[in-house]
Design an enzyme around this catalytic site. Structure first.
Site, short mmCIF file in Angstrom:
data_model
loop_
_atom_site.label_atom_id
_atom_site.label_comp_id
_atom_site.label_asym_id
_atom_site.label_seq_id
_atom_site.Cartn_x
_atom_site.Cartn_y
_atom_site.Cartn_z
CG PHE A 236 -1.60 1.34 1.46
CD1 PHE A 236 -2.74 1.68 0.73
CD2 PHE A 236 -1.10 2.25 2.38
CE1 PHE A 236 -3.36 2.91 0.93
CE2 PHE A 236 -1.73 3.48 2.59
CZ PHE A 236 -2.86 3.81 1.86
N GLY A 238 0.17 5.43 0.48
CA GLY A 238 -0.83 6.45 0.76
C GLY A 238 -0.56 7.11 2.10
CG LEU A 259 1.65 -0.49 5.75
CD1 LEU A 259 1.27 -0.17 7.19
CD2 LEU A 259 0.40 -0.56 4.87
CD GLU A 260 6.48 4.44 -1.22
OE1 GLU A 260 6.66 5.52 -1.82
OE2 GLU A 260 6.64 3.33 -1.75
CG LEU A 261 2.36 4.45 5.66
CD1 LEU A 261 2.07 4.19 7.13
CD2 LEU A 261 1.15 4.15 4.79
#
Length: 494
Positions: A236, A238, A259-261
């Site tokens: 993901f 976002g 997770l790339e946040l």
């Protein structure tokens, strides 16, 4: 081969969408659609289907069956398909860039840059994917052999982002496909036209439809993807808030999760920087490129007080020279923000800072952009950490600049965040920069540059900026799982 823009093909009617759903065996009681809006005009340019959970599950099941065959397709054949995809990206760049610019407001020159640089990212994977599939022998004696083999994860879900839809999607699907995985791709609702372009090019390149499939929709569709049982991996990109929800939805299935946040990426400018004006120009570009809508955009600037006024003057001069306007014009540097609800959020950060003593310098040379989601590029000076702009992600054409006494104060302020994506130091000597960067809990550090992503380096966030790695050799390894195998010679005894 030239292609027509998806922006010119999306007049999909509700009746047509219903017929398509019925043809796939789904009962249609209520058809949900979402609008595609051009942020430069605020006008609806089409509507797309919000796919149901049943449709998501059906696509996943087809991919699970297809992946079993795909993993056995010779490496040379998988490689040829991705090479063809790369060539199609290059050949269709003008059309692809226009679609991207139209649906999320990225200036056309920057949209072309993204497509062009995506070719380089895919090329890195093409040159290196076989290395992570190569088995290794870790022990071999006359009676015992131990080796490690690497297998694909299975079906990988790719819930992608709108700000750099080519970058963040190819980071996942190119590596995943090359290493033998199938991919269920959910583009952002703010970049679905680009998602359609990507999907069509992959099919044209020869990737089977039961190996790569796209699902369309908004948050509920993403939730349906995240909660699928049997996924090999969930990737993901976002916001931190949405990432935490994705993690909750995936947790019961114990799926491999990346997770790339977001980020609140700081820059520190030391007094010994070689050229204050050049540093100001570089950092202004890092803060306002793509309208500041990047997880690694510069979001906070700390400047040694001895050069603060000189830097501030040069920085504001650079920002005020940026051309703001129609993203389809080749000389536009800053277009609209992609999402209208973000405008009051940015305005609230400015008001909060001013109410606490900051000074604002805003771009005043805006063209007449009635209906578009434009926010004037704004520089806030004399800020501090009581202000939201220095603590909360801005993700827009807005930046705060704070004077500091020395390295120690700068380091303390740079670490005063819940995020940990990137950080930059501008100074004369690289060793001074590295000494500071090693004290920061971030995934990437820069000396005399910023807002730069290399396919050769691991891209990772720490703390609130995410989990896992894409890009680099470490990123490629994210798409395979190791298996240890032990061989023992049979006993010679009867």
């Amino acid at each position: 081969m030239a292609m027509a823009s998806a922006a010119g093909r999306i007049g999909r009617s509700r009746a047509g969408a219903a017929a398509a759903a019925l043809s796939r065996g789904f009962k249609v009681e209520r058809l949900d659609m979402f609008d595609v809006v051009n942020p430069a005009t605020g006008k609806v340019i089409g509507e797309l289907l919000i796919e149901s959970k049943d449709e998501v599950v059906s696509k996943f099941e087809a991919l699970a069956a297809g992946q079993k065959k795909w993993r056995s397709v010779p490496l040379v054949e998988r490689r040829a398909m991705l090479e063809r995809f790369n060539e199609l990206l290059r050949l269709n760049m003008p059309v692809l860039a226009k679609t991207l610019s139209t649906e999320m407001g990225k200036p056309i020159a920057q949209a072309k840059n993204e497509v062009r640089a995506t070719v380089d990212r895919v090329r890195f994977y093409l040159e290196n994917y076989e290395k992570v599939l190569k088995e290794s022998c870790v022990l071999e004696t006359s009676i015992l052999k131990e080796k490690v083999v690497y297998e694909p994860l299975g079906v990988v879900a790719n819930i992608s982002a709108w700000n750099y839809p080519y970058f963040v999607s190819t980071n996942v699907f190119a590596a995943a496909l090359l290493t033998g995985n199938a991919v269920l791709y959910k583009p952002s609702e703010h970049a679905t036209l680009t998602g359609m372009e990507i999907t069509n090019l992959l099919y044209e390149a020869g990737v089977p439809k039961n190996v790569f499939a796209m699902t369309t929709g908004k948050g509920e569709t993403g939730a349906a993807v995240a909660s699928l049982k049997g996924l090999g991996g969930l990737f993901f990109t976002g916001s931190n808030k949405t990432g935490l929800e994705i993690a909750k939805q995936a947790a019961p299935n114990l799926v491999k999760l990346q997770l790339e946040l977001g980020g609140k990426d700081p820059v520190y400018v030391r007094a010994d920087v070689a050229d204050v004006g050049a540093a100001a120009a570089s950092i202004a570009d890092g803060a306002f490129y793509n309208c500041g809508q990047s997880c690694c955009s510069v979001e906070r600037i700390y400047v040694d007080k001895r050069i603060y006024n000189e830097f501030l003057s040069a920085f504001i001069k650079n920002v005020m020279a940026f051309k703001v306007g129609d993203p389809l014009k080749p000389d536009t540097y800053i277009g609209p923000v992609a999402r209208q609800p973000h405008l009051p959020y940015l305005a609230a950060q400015v008001q909060d800072a001013i109410s606490k003593g900051a000074r604002a310098s805003s771009h005043t040379h805006l063209e007449s952009n009635q209906g578009g989601f434009y926010f004037p590029p704004t520089v806030l000076s004399d800020v501090n950490h009581t202000m939201d702009v220095m603590k909360e992600e801005s993700f827009g054409p807005l930046i705060g600049i704070q004077a500091v006494e020395n390295d120690a104060e700068a380091l303390a302020l740079m670490n005063d965040t819940t995020y940990g994506l990137t950080a930059s130091v501008y100074c004369k000597h690289n060793q001074d920069a590295e000494n500071i960067l090693r004290e920061l809990d971030v995934g990437t550090g820069y000396w005399n540059c910023c807002d730069r992503v290399s396919p050769r380096l691991p891209w990772s966030g720490r703390r609130g900026s995410g989990l896992g790695v894409t890009l680099g050799m470490d990123g490629l390894r994210s798409f395979v799982k190791p298996k240890g195998i032990v061989f023992q010679s049979p006993s010679n005894k009867d």
